[in-house]
Design an enzyme around this catalytic site. Structure first.
Site, mmCIF file in Angstrom:
data_model
loop_
_atom_site.group_PDB
_atom_site.id
_atom_site.type_symbol
_atom_site.label_atom_id
_atom_site.label_comp_id
_atom_site.label_asym_id
_atom_site.label_seq_id
_atom_site.Cartn_x
_atom_site.Cartn_y
_atom_site.Cartn_z
ATOM 1 N N SER A 164 29.167 -3.126 -74.109
ATOM 2 C CA SER A 164 29.284 -2.004 -75.042
ATOM 3 C C SER A 164 28.611 -2.400 -76.354
ATOM 4 C CB SER A 164 30.740 -1.630 -75.232
ATOM 5 O OG SER A 164 31.439 -2.731 -75.751
ATOM 6 N N GLU A 188 17.987 6.004 -79.729
ATOM 7 C CA GLU A 188 18.304 6.853 -78.571
ATOM 8 C C GLU A 188 19.600 7.584 -78.854
ATOM 9 O OE1 GLU A 188 18.535 4.037 -75.295
ATOM 10 O OE2 GLU A 188 16.787 2.983 -76.077
ATOM 11 N N LYS A 217 23.283 8.627 -78.434
ATOM 12 C CA LYS A 217 24.415 7.980 -77.769
ATOM 13 C C LYS A 217 25.237 9.072 -77.099
ATOM 14 C CE LYS A 217 28.138 4.682 -78.601
ATOM 15 N NZ LYS A 217 29.176 5.468 -77.948
ATOM 16 N N ASP A 241 27.844 11.072 -75.027
ATOM 17 C CA ASP A 241 29.272 10.891 -74.813
ATOM 18 C C ASP A 241 29.594 11.360 -73.400
ATOM 19 O OD1 ASP A 241 31.807 10.198 -75.353
ATOM 20 O OD2 ASP A 241 32.277 11.935 -76.595
ATOM 21 N N TYR A 265 18.731 4.768 -69.458
ATOM 22 C CA TYR A 265 18.203 4.182 -70.696
ATOM 23 C C TYR A 265 18.018 2.678 -70.661
ATOM 24 C CZ TYR A 265 23.240 3.714 -71.446
ATOM 25 O OH TYR A 265 24.568 3.444 -71.299
ATOM 26 N N LYS A 290 27.410 5.548 -85.449
ATOM 27 C CA LYS A 290 28.261 6.700 -85.133
ATOM 28 C C LYS A 290 28.014 7.817 -86.148
ATOM 29 C CE LYS A 290 31.381 6.270 -82.523
ATOM 30 N NZ LYS A 290 32.095 5.766 -81.385
ATOM 31 N N CYS A 340 53.370 40.569 -70.217
ATOM 32 C CA CYS A 340 52.009 40.763 -70.720
ATOM 33 C C CYS A 340 52.094 41.415 -72.098
ATOM 34 C CB CYS A 340 51.206 41.650 -69.769
ATOM 35 S SG CYS A 340 49.595 42.114 -70.447
ATOM 36 N N CYS A 390 50.456 45.265 -71.761
ATOM 37 C CA CYS A 390 51.039 46.374 -71.001
ATOM 38 C C CYS A 390 52.543 46.203 -70.791
ATOM 39 C CB CYS A 390 50.341 46.522 -69.650
ATOM 40 S SG CYS A 390 50.664 45.153 -68.529
ATOM 41 N N CYS A 399 49.086 38.408 -65.760
ATOM 42 C CA CYS A 399 49.574 39.776 -65.786
ATOM 43 C C CYS A 399 49.053 40.376 -64.482
ATOM 44 C CB CYS A 399 48.986 40.530 -66.973
ATOM 45 S SG CYS A 399 49.105 42.316 -66.788
ATOM 46 N N CYS A 409 46.531 47.373 -66.281
ATOM 47 C CA CYS A 409 46.698 46.846 -67.654
ATOM 48 C C CYS A 409 45.471 47.187 -68.506
ATOM 49 C CB CYS A 409 46.899 45.336 -67.594
ATOM 50 S SG CYS A 409 46.874 44.553 -69.219
#
Ligand code: IVH
Length: 674
Positions: free
Chosen positions: A80, A113, A115, A117, A230, A319, A413, A416, A431, A436
């Site tokens: 990492s 590049e 990053k 997620d 990558y 970041k 609901c 209605c 519902c 409705c």
């Protein structure tokens, strides 16, 4: 040519076209031509099952489900990165590594590049063939998800992908990348999951990881996953360039998808500029990025710098400011979906996140609210990614003052008033009332929306108003709106009415695929609508198909087939359909087929009288004409049928006297539908 040779040729060709389409976004043949190649391969493989290999493009639909994932030991640790949060941190990193260099001031260049997620994956190629793919796991041992990765269209099964390429990859090659769920597909996907009774994924990252870690690869195949590569992790029997930028170029040349946002930087100022540029554009990308990765371009030099713990010194993640903020949850409202799902929606104290004012967030479902223990009045952490609707990560429990209120599940609901129901084994609360009014508002909204009939100048407020005024009782009523009725509405002046009517009129030319999509059948979005129509040619043929006939269509599962059958079996839906046909909408891929399918009243003359239960007389006339019948104004011995509703007067008497058959609306429907 032998079957063997032709199969090999077809596989190469198909792989190449997948690459043109999914990686380069620049197809060189039409969808129909592609389909023909694919079908030829399918047929040949069916005739010669021994010739089927795991990396055949036909195997991208998924393989036999597994009981568990095997463990895979990576050839080298999957590392990492240390984090930097601003340009000062970046310069401090440069100074630190300078101390380890023979000359601290030596010129260094870099790559930057995005990053992504997503989910880190490791791919092995032997003699240019994809043989194994694994998750990162703990960095040393991951899970074997080869079958699932094979279903991803942008992943090359063989490299180089381009048959004309002279490149020969090392016989053993391991690369690394990131699998992700495209943002533009995320909300629609979650929506259909909810409709199917499953829990929505909290964010695109979870959707990517949940989709890749399926024991049944057919499920993965149905998800729109994609990836970027990558890095090179290991290789034998060949070489790769020393520079990271050239490595990215080589990956691209092999046919791997490489982020087009990657960039070469000759110095640190360029990196700093790239950082600002990324922050600017991050919300326009079709994937979530939480930073930018800066790598020293000279790999041997970078590797020589060693590690701090698991983080190599030669690269750093910059970041971005988190697109997360805390705010107050003011209320949880219940929204009624077009299929009746009662979904909770968060009303927030407005808060600015990444340049946008956020007022609402999704809460997905009541189970999730309970699981996260989110209460009204809570301070909550809200996250935003791209243009996807923001979501609530969770409450800040420590700042509660005791006034917060538990969110109740709706018992009725809100629109209605009918009791809410929960289907056994499903997460959603529904519902169940087909009448409705709010469901109708949603259905109309969906019908006219961009992905469906795309009716200009027809906003959701217009829909609500027309329903409230009783001018629309089902989606087909959109086509019988008339000028006078519209002009009588508040705020509807000539110009507005003209625009609205023009938009409606223009939508009659929309393709059958859009019409089928607009019907809002569960699981039948535009992709499935396209598959159904390609296979069967017309909406009528789809309506007439059996469960088995639907299920043999590629891409149509039993769940979809059941929903299609149920929808078309419903009397009310069939009426709507006939009204849409009468309005002149496209029902078939080719107009000729549509006409052929609907001429059941050819040669018959009708007269209409009285008030019909659900149709206006204009609608009935259009319906009859659409099926080839003729409508005249007065009863004579040439009249075949009198269509009579309530308060029919002299015409009824005359027809009776002449012995002419008398139909009510239901009987007319029967004639048309049979
Ligand atoms: S390089 C030593 N490049 O970010 C090389 N990582 O903490 C380490 N990631 O888990 C990784 N995009 O999953 C690298 N272009 C990129 C990346 C990237 C996303 C992820 C990766 C890793 C995390 C780094």
């Amino acid at each position: 040519m032998t079957a063997d040779e032709r199969i090999a040729q077809l596989r190469d060709e198909i792989n190449f076209h997948l690459y043109r389409y999914h990686v380069l976004d620049a197809p060189v043949i039409s969808d129909a031509e592609y389909d023909a190649l694919y079908r030829e391969l399918l047929d040949l493989e069916a005739a010669y099952p021994d010739l089927v290999v795991p990396d055949s493009p036909t195997q991208r639909a998924g393989a036999e489900p597994l009981d568990a994932f095997e463990k895979v030991t990576h050839p080298a640790p999957i590392l990492s990165l240390a984090n930097a949060f601003n340009v000062d941190d970046l310069r401090a990193w440069r100074t630190r590594i300078g101390r380890l260099l023979p000359d601290p001031e030596m010129r260094l260049d870099y790559t930057v590049e995005p990053k992504l997620d997503g989910l880190s994956i490791v791919l092995t190629y032997r003699d240019g063939r994809f043989t194994q793919g694994a998750t990162r796991g703990n960095g040393e041992v991951g899970e074997d998800v080869t079958q699932n990765l094979r279903t991803i269209r942008s992943l090359p099964q063989r490299i180089p992908v381009d048959p004309d390429s002279q490149l020969i990859p090392p016989p053993y090659l391991v690369v690394r990348g990131e699998v992700f769920f495209p943002l533009d597909k995320f909300e629609a996907f979650n929506q259909s999951r909810m409709e199917a009774g499953a829990a929505a994924y909290m964010n695109p990252r979870n959707a990517a990881s949940g989709s890749l870690r399926q024991l049944d690869s057919a499920i993965t195949a149905a998800r729109p996953l994609t990836l970027y590569i990558y890095d090179f992790i290991a290789w034998e029997g060949g070489s790769v360039p020393d520079k990271q930028w050239e490595r990215l170029e080589l990956l691209k040349a092999y046919g791997f998808p490489v982020s087009p946002e990657s960039q070469y930087c000759p110095d640190l100022d360029c990196v700093a500029q790239a950082y600002d540029a990324f922050i600017e554009k991050r919300n326009q990308l079709n994937y979530e990025i939480d930073g930018m990765v800066v790598k020293i371009n000279d790999k041997p030099l970078a590797d020589g710098l060693g590690f701090v713990g698991k983080d190599p010194r030669g690269a750093i993640a910059m970041k971005f400011p988190a697109q997360e903020k805390t705010t107050k949850l003011l209320d949880v409202q219940v929204s009624v979906g077009r299929t009746g799902i009662l979904a909770p929606a968060a009303v927030l104290e407005p808060v600015e996140i990444g340049g946008v004012i956020v007022r609402n967030a999704t809460l997905h479902n009541y189970d999730e609210i309970a699981r996260k223990d989110i209460r009204i009045g809570d301070t909550v952490i809200v996250k935003r990614a791209g243009d996807v609707i923001p979501y609530i990560i969770g409450p800040v429990v420590d700042v509660r003052d005791g006034s917060e209120q538990v969110v109740e599940r709706p018992s009725h609901c809100p629109a209605c008033g009918e009791p809410a129901v929960q289907i056994e084994g499903e997460v959603a609360i529904y519902c169940d009332n087909p009448a409705c009014p709010e469901q109708l508002v949603r259905r109309v909204e969906y019908f006219v929306s961009r992905g469906a009939m795309d009716i200009d100048n027809f906003g959701s407020q217009t829909g609500s108003l027309l329903i409230e005024q009783g001018l629309i009782r089902d989606v087909a009523d959109i086509y019988t709106l008339n000028r006078d009725d519209l002009l009588a509405l508040e705020g509807f002046k000539d110009k507005k009415v003209d625009n609205l009517l023009a938009g409606i009129e223009a939508s009659k030319q929309q393709s059958a695929e859009r019409v089928l999509t607009a019907l809002g059948i569960r699981f039948v979005g535009n992709v499935v609508a396209g598959l159904l129509l390609d296979a069967l040619g017309s909406i009528d043929a789809i309506a007439a198909a059996s469960q088995e006939e639907l299920e043999v269509i590629e891409g149509i599962g039993p769940g979809t087939a059941v929903n299609v059958i149920t929808w078309f079996a419903n009397e009310k839906n069939r009426r709507v359909l006939e009204k849409l046909r009468a309005a002149g909408l496209q029902f078939a891929i080719e107009k000729a087929e549509m006409d052929a399918a609907s001429q059941t009243l050819e040669g018959l003359t009708f007269v209409i009288t009285g008030t019909l239960p659900t149709m206006s007389r204009d609608e009935a006339k259009a319906l009859i004409e659409a099926h080839g019948g003729k409508v005249t104004g007065s009863v004579s011995k040439n009249t075949d049928y009198l269509l009579a509703g309530e308060k029919a007067g002299s015409k009824l008497a005359k027809a009776e006297a002449l012995g002419i058959s008398i139909l009510d609306e239901a009987a007319l429907m029967n004639l048309v539908l049979n």
